[in-house]
Write a protein that holds these residues in place. Structure first.
Motif, mmCIF file in Angstrom:
data_model
loop_
_atom_site.group_PDB
_atom_site.id
_atom_site.type_symbol
_atom_site.label_atom_id
_atom_site.label_comp_id
_atom_site.label_asym_id
_atom_site.label_seq_id
_atom_site.Cartn_x
_atom_site.Cartn_y
_atom_site.Cartn_z
ATOM 1 N N ASP A 15 0.850 -1.194 0.000
ATOM 2 C CA ASP A 15 0.000 0.000 0.000
ATOM 3 C C ASP A 15 0.889 1.248 0.000
ATOM 4 O OD1 ASP A 15 -2.210 1.638 0.159
ATOM 5 O OD2 ASP A 15 -2.578 1.270 2.288
ATOM 6 N N THR A 78 -1.023 -0.796 -4.341
ATOM 7 C CA THR A 78 -1.934 0.348 -4.467
ATOM 8 C C THR A 78 -1.143 1.586 -4.871
ATOM 9 O OG1 THR A 78 -1.801 1.328 -2.250
ATOM 10 C CG2 THR A 78 -3.243 -0.602 -2.528
ATOM 11 N N ASP A 120 -5.579 3.347 -4.660
ATOM 12 C CA ASP A 120 -5.598 3.026 -3.229
ATOM 13 C C ASP A 120 -6.997 3.015 -2.627
ATOM 14 O OD1 ASP A 120 -5.795 5.797 -3.502
ATOM 15 O OD2 ASP A 120 -4.438 6.247 -1.850
ATOM 16 N N ALA A 124 -8.884 -0.300 -0.934
ATOM 17 C CA ALA A 124 -9.439 -0.321 0.416
ATOM 18 C C ALA A 124 -10.946 -0.579 0.384
ATOM 19 C CB ALA A 124 -9.135 0.993 1.126
ATOM 20 N N GLU A 128 -13.049 -3.749 1.999
ATOM 21 C CA GLU A 128 -14.124 -3.554 2.975
ATOM 22 C C GLU A 128 -15.432 -4.192 2.497
ATOM 23 O OE1 GLU A 128 -14.519 -2.546 5.969
ATOM 24 O OE2 GLU A 128 -12.556 -1.691 6.386
ATOM 25 N N THR A 145 -14.086 7.357 2.232
ATOM 26 C CA THR A 145 -13.021 7.622 3.184
ATOM 27 C C THR A 145 -12.923 9.120 3.435
ATOM 28 O OG1 THR A 145 -11.783 5.704 2.360
ATOM 29 C CG2 THR A 145 -10.573 7.315 3.660
ATOM 30 N N ASN A 245 -6.244 0.210 9.008
ATOM 31 C CA ASN A 245 -5.043 0.485 8.211
ATOM 32 C C ASN A 245 -4.630 -0.665 7.298
ATOM 33 O OD1 ASN A 245 -4.723 3.058 9.285
ATOM 34 N ND2 ASN A 245 -3.501 2.324 11.003
ATOM 35 N N ALA A 247 -6.734 -2.223 5.246
ATOM 36 C CA ALA A 247 -7.663 -2.344 4.116
ATOM 37 C C ALA A 247 -6.945 -2.276 2.770
ATOM 38 C CB ALA A 247 -8.744 -1.270 4.205
ATOM 39 N N GLY A 248 -6.010 -1.321 2.624
ATOM 40 C CA GLY A 248 -5.298 -1.187 1.364
ATOM 41 C C GLY A 248 -4.475 -2.413 1.037
#
Length: 267
Positions: A15, A78, A120, A124, A128, A145, A245, A247-248
């Motif tokens: 990421d 990402t 990115d 993410a 999710e 986000t 943090n 997720a990416g």
């Protein structure tokens, strides 16, 4: 076609952020990040050559020793900007040399293995939607986000619609992120109730346009949803993100798995 495959659903996800680059080993079958994450600062200036060196260093670290990911497995990465067919089309927090650069090829040649790059926010959001707060949700899921700007991901039945820049929707004559980002709240000294009114206007517009089944809130501000979610009046369920943090990294690993399928024909 590749003849060597990763073991038991393990993939490397990296990421890239404006200030830091982190990577991890993800077991997508179990839905977990294995071991500790590797963190390094984003080089300044963040030129393609310097960033690719950091990505290579993190990859080497994650594949050292007895590791379930072999040296032929694709890596997912990402990128904090628009990515179309492996080519970066923007560079808000990166060196301008990234604009219109084939970053898939850049990283693939430096790492000497297949690399697949994804925006990115898309990474993410996909993570999710598939294995975080939106797991099991059919139909349209929006992952928003709230941070320096407003990042977004649009997912339908678990499939990503890439590069949905929903932070740039025009609300009352302004880009939404100018008035409704987390930084905008801090910059203008808004109370949570005042900020909630901004979010109400923004999410109502998203709800009207997309009729989503679920809205997921990410970013650091997702840890304080009790301050503003109770003030919102929406038809759509709206919940905080759960992968935080990681997720990416999850999303990058998913991108690597997709690349493997394209290369080998094996899901």
């Amino acid at each position: 076609m590749l003849t060597n495959n990763p073991t038991a659903g393990h993939y490397i996800g990296i990421d890239i952020g404006g200030t830091g680059i982190k990577g991890g080993l993800v077991n997508l079958e179990q839905g977990i990040v294995q071991g500790t994450l590797t963190h390094l600062p984003t080089p300044q200036p963040a030129t393609p050559e310097q960033v690719s060196e950091v990505v290579a260093h993190i990859t080497d670290e994650l594949t050292a020793g007895t590791n379930p990911v072999n040296h032929f497995a694709p890596v997912g990465v990402t990128y904090p900007g628009i990515v179309r067919h492996g080519i970066s089309r923007s560079a808000a927090n990166m060196d301008k040399a990234f604009i219109n650069l084939d970053i898939n090829t850049l990283f693939t040649e430096r790492l000497n293995r297949p690399v697949s790059v994804i925006n990115d926010a898309d990474a993410a959001g996909l993570a999710e939607a598939r294995c975080g707060a939106g797991k099991g949700t059919k139909g349209t899921v929006l992952v928003i986000t709230l941070g320096t700007g407003i990042g977004s991901a649009l997912i339908f039945d678990g499939q990503l619609v890439p590069n949905a820049e929903l932070g740039h929707l025009s609300i009352d004559g302004f880009d939404a992120e100018i008035k409704a980002s987390a930084v905008a709240r801090e910059r203008e000294g808004l109370t949570w109730k005042e900020y909630s009114a901004r979010l109400q206007r923004y999410f109502s517009e998203l709800e009207f346009i997309f009729s989503p089944e679920l809205i997921i809130i990410g970013g650091g501000i997702s840890q304080r949803t009790n301050e503003y979610l109770p003030h919102l009046n929406l038809r759509t369920p709206i919940v905080p993100a759960t992968l935080r943090n990681e997720a990416g990294i999850y999303g990058a690993a998913m991108q690597a798995a997709t690349a493997r399928t394209l290369l080998t024909g094996v899901a």
